[in-house]
Design a protein around this motif. Structure first.
Motif, PDB file in Angstrom:
ATOM      1  N   HIS A  68      -7.138   2.465   1.373  1.00  0.00           N
ATOM      2  CA  HIS A  68      -6.641   3.282   0.261  1.00  0.00           C
ATOM      3  C   HIS A  68      -6.770   2.510  -1.054  1.00  0.00           C
ATOM      4  O   HIS A  68      -6.460   1.329  -1.104  1.00  0.00           O
ATOM      5  CB  HIS A  68      -5.178   3.642   0.513  1.00  0.00           C
ATOM      6  CG  HIS A  68      -4.569   4.491  -0.555  1.00  0.00           C
ATOM      7  ND1 HIS A  68      -4.961   5.799  -0.782  1.00  0.00           N
ATOM      8  CD2 HIS A  68      -3.596   4.228  -1.488  1.00  0.00           C
ATOM      9  CE1 HIS A  68      -4.263   6.296  -1.788  1.00  0.00           C
ATOM     10  NE2 HIS A  68      -3.431   5.363  -2.233  1.00  0.00           N
TER      11      HIS A  68
ATOM     12  N   CYS B  84       0.058   3.082   3.590  1.00  0.00           N
ATOM     13  CA  CYS B  84       0.419   2.502   4.893  1.00  0.00           C
ATOM     14  C   CYS B  84       1.345   1.296   4.779  1.00  0.00           C
ATOM     15  O   CYS B  84       1.641   0.647   5.781  1.00  0.00           O
ATOM     16  CB  CYS B  84      -0.849   2.125   5.675  1.00  0.00           C
ATOM     17  SG  CYS B  84      -1.610   0.591   5.076  1.00  0.00           S
TER      18      CYS B  84
ATOM     19  N   TYR C 245       0.949  -1.574   3.943  1.00  0.00           N
ATOM     20  CA  TYR C 245       0.386  -2.897   4.230  1.00  0.00           C
ATOM     21  C   TYR C 245       0.490  -3.774   2.981  1.00  0.00           C
ATOM     22  O   TYR C 245       0.452  -3.274   1.864  1.00  0.00           O
ATOM     23  CB  TYR C 245      -1.079  -2.740   4.666  1.00  0.00           C
ATOM     24  CG  TYR C 245      -1.679  -3.999   5.279  1.00  0.00           C
ATOM     25  CD1 TYR C 245      -1.188  -4.516   6.482  1.00  0.00           C
ATOM     26  CD2 TYR C 245      -2.732  -4.662   4.658  1.00  0.00           C
ATOM     27  CE1 TYR C 245      -1.738  -5.649   7.046  1.00  0.00           C
ATOM     28  CE2 TYR C 245      -3.298  -5.803   5.223  1.00  0.00           C
ATOM     29  CZ  TYR C 245      -2.786  -6.302   6.416  1.00  0.00           C
ATOM     30  OH  TYR C 245      -3.324  -7.417   6.967  1.00  0.00           O
TER      31      TYR C 245
ATOM     32  N   CYS D 152      -6.474  -1.316  -0.312  1.00  0.00           N
ATOM     33  CA  CYS D 152      -5.654  -1.796   0.803  1.00  0.00           C
ATOM     34  C   CYS D 152      -6.556  -2.417   1.866  1.00  0.00           C
ATOM     35  O   CYS D 152      -7.548  -1.821   2.274  1.00  0.00           O
ATOM     36  CB  CYS D 152      -4.852  -0.638   1.387  1.00  0.00           C
ATOM     37  SG  CYS D 152      -3.985  -1.072   2.899  1.00  0.00           S
TER      38      CYS D 152
ATOM     39  N   CYS E  10       0.840  -1.200   0.000  1.00  0.00           N
ATOM     40  CA  CYS E  10       0.000   0.000   0.000  1.00  0.00           C
ATOM     41  C   CYS E  10       0.871   1.245   0.000  1.00  0.00           C
ATOM     42  O   CYS E  10       1.763   1.375   0.834  1.00  0.00           O
ATOM     43  CB  CYS E  10      -0.908   0.006   1.231  1.00  0.00           C
ATOM     44  SG  CYS E  10      -1.851   1.544   1.379  1.00  0.00           S
TER      45      CYS E  10
ATOM     46  N   CYS F 294      -5.962   0.073   5.387  1.00  0.00           N
ATOM     47  CA  CYS F 294      -6.412   1.458   5.518  1.00  0.00           C
ATOM     48  C   CYS F 294      -7.488   1.829   4.510  1.00  0.00           C
ATOM     49  O   CYS F 294      -8.020   2.938   4.552  1.00  0.00           O
ATOM     50  CB  CYS F 294      -5.223   2.418   5.416  1.00  0.00           C
ATOM     51  SG  CYS F 294      -4.624   2.650   3.731  1.00  0.00           S
TER      52      CYS F 294
HETATM   53 ZN    ZN Z   1      -3.064   0.978   3.297  1.00  0.00          ZN
END
Ligand code: ZN
Length: 317
Positions: A62, A41, A43, A57, A38, A60
């Motif tokens: 996104h 973040c 991730y 994501c 991501c 978060c």
């Molecule tokens: Zn994220």
């Protein structure tokens, strides 16, 4: 997420990219060769939002567009059709017409096929950045067929045909990469500008000894000009002084006649770019495919937000 092997033929291609989801998986694999990360973040897991061509994501929320930065961005045409047209464009030596694409893909509208080819062709321009090097043959040719009433082969005034300058890397007996450009004349300044743009210093240029090549040494290259045998001698089998350039020119002329039935002078450079693109990548169909779609190297430029926070310099977690 390993990048899938590139299909070896059309049948394999159709099997591999049969659905919108499969095409999106491929875009994701090109975008994140080491697996999804991501951009917000970092991730490592995401959900595919297939109808939006985005990944979200899992941490978060996104969303990242799979087509951003590619020529597929915001297209309403199915990715399966784009992939297919691009594959045909990169692998078919003869090149393809919009009509052929429309038929092969079963498109209702000719305009869709035309638009796709137009975009793909534009993606072929300016892809050649590394200059040619080593031994390079150069020659000029006319494109545009015979024209009555001309005095001599070098007459420019009133000439409908276009003059084209060709450079071919000599790799033993075979040709390496090539470059072609429409030129206004064969004066020394014109040839020098071409050489500066397309041929690395330290190279050796072989030509038929035309006056236009006399000034190329200024660009840091060696020049070997040898007198070309007369046309009748060439036909009898006397070897040309620039055989690889001759062959490239012959192939170009064949291709222009066979595929496009004559090209206007204004459009010619675009077709030269297409010819050069295909020639230079004839042994790397996957690279050609990715370049045309704008998939890049799998490492898209760092988003501005991350550059500002210098997050791109932080070690991966
Ligand atoms: Zn994220």
């Amino acid at each position: 997420m390993p990048r899938p092997p590139f299909p070896r033929n059309l049948r394999e291609f159709q099997r591999q990219f049969a659905t919108e989801e499969a095409c999106q998986q491929y875009l994701a694999a090109c975008r994140w060769p080491d697996g999804f990360r991501c951009p917000r973040c970092v991730y490592g897991r995401a959900y595919a939002l297939v109808t939006h061509r985005r990944w979200e994501c899992a941490s978060c929320g996104h969303q990242v567009s799979l087509t951003a930065g590619t020529i597929l961005h915001n297209t309403k045409t199915p990715l399966t059709q784009w992939f297919w047209a691009t594959y045909l464009m990169t692998t078919d030596k003869r090149g393809i017409s919009a009509l052929l694409v429309q038929r092969q893909l079963g498109l209702r509208r000719y305009e869709t096929a035309w638009m796709m080819l137009h975009k793909l062709r534009r993606a072929m321009v300016n892809t050649a950045r590394e200059p040619l090097y080593g031994d390079v043959e150069m020659d000029d040719t006319w494109v545009g067929g015979p024209q009555p009433g001309l005095r001599g082969s070098r007459q420019l005034k009133g000439r409908k045909a276009a003059m084209v300058l060709v450079a071919v890397e000599k790799r033993g007996e075979v040709s390496g990469r090539i470059r072609m450009a429409v030129i206004p004349d064969i004066k020394q300044t014109t040839v020098l500008a071409f050489v500066r743009q397309h041929i690395a210093p330290g190279s050796t240029i072989y030509s038929d000894g035309l006056k236009g090549f006399d000034g190329v040494r200024v660009a840091g290259v060696r020049h070997v000009g040898r007198t070309q045998p007369v046309r009748t001698a060439l036909r009898r089998g006397v070897p040309s002084v620039v055989p690889l350039a001759d062959r490239a020119i012959g192939n170009l002329q064949q291709w222009l006649i066979g595929t496009y039935h004559g090209v206007s002078k204004a459009q010619l450079q675009i077709y030269l770019d297409e010819f050069v693109f295909r020639h230079n990548r004839r042994r790397q169909p996957m690279a050609a495919f990715q370049t045309l779609l704008g998939l890049g190297t799998g490492r898209p430029p760092t988003p501005y937000r991350r550059i500002r926070g210098a997050q791109d310099l932080a070690p991966a977690p």
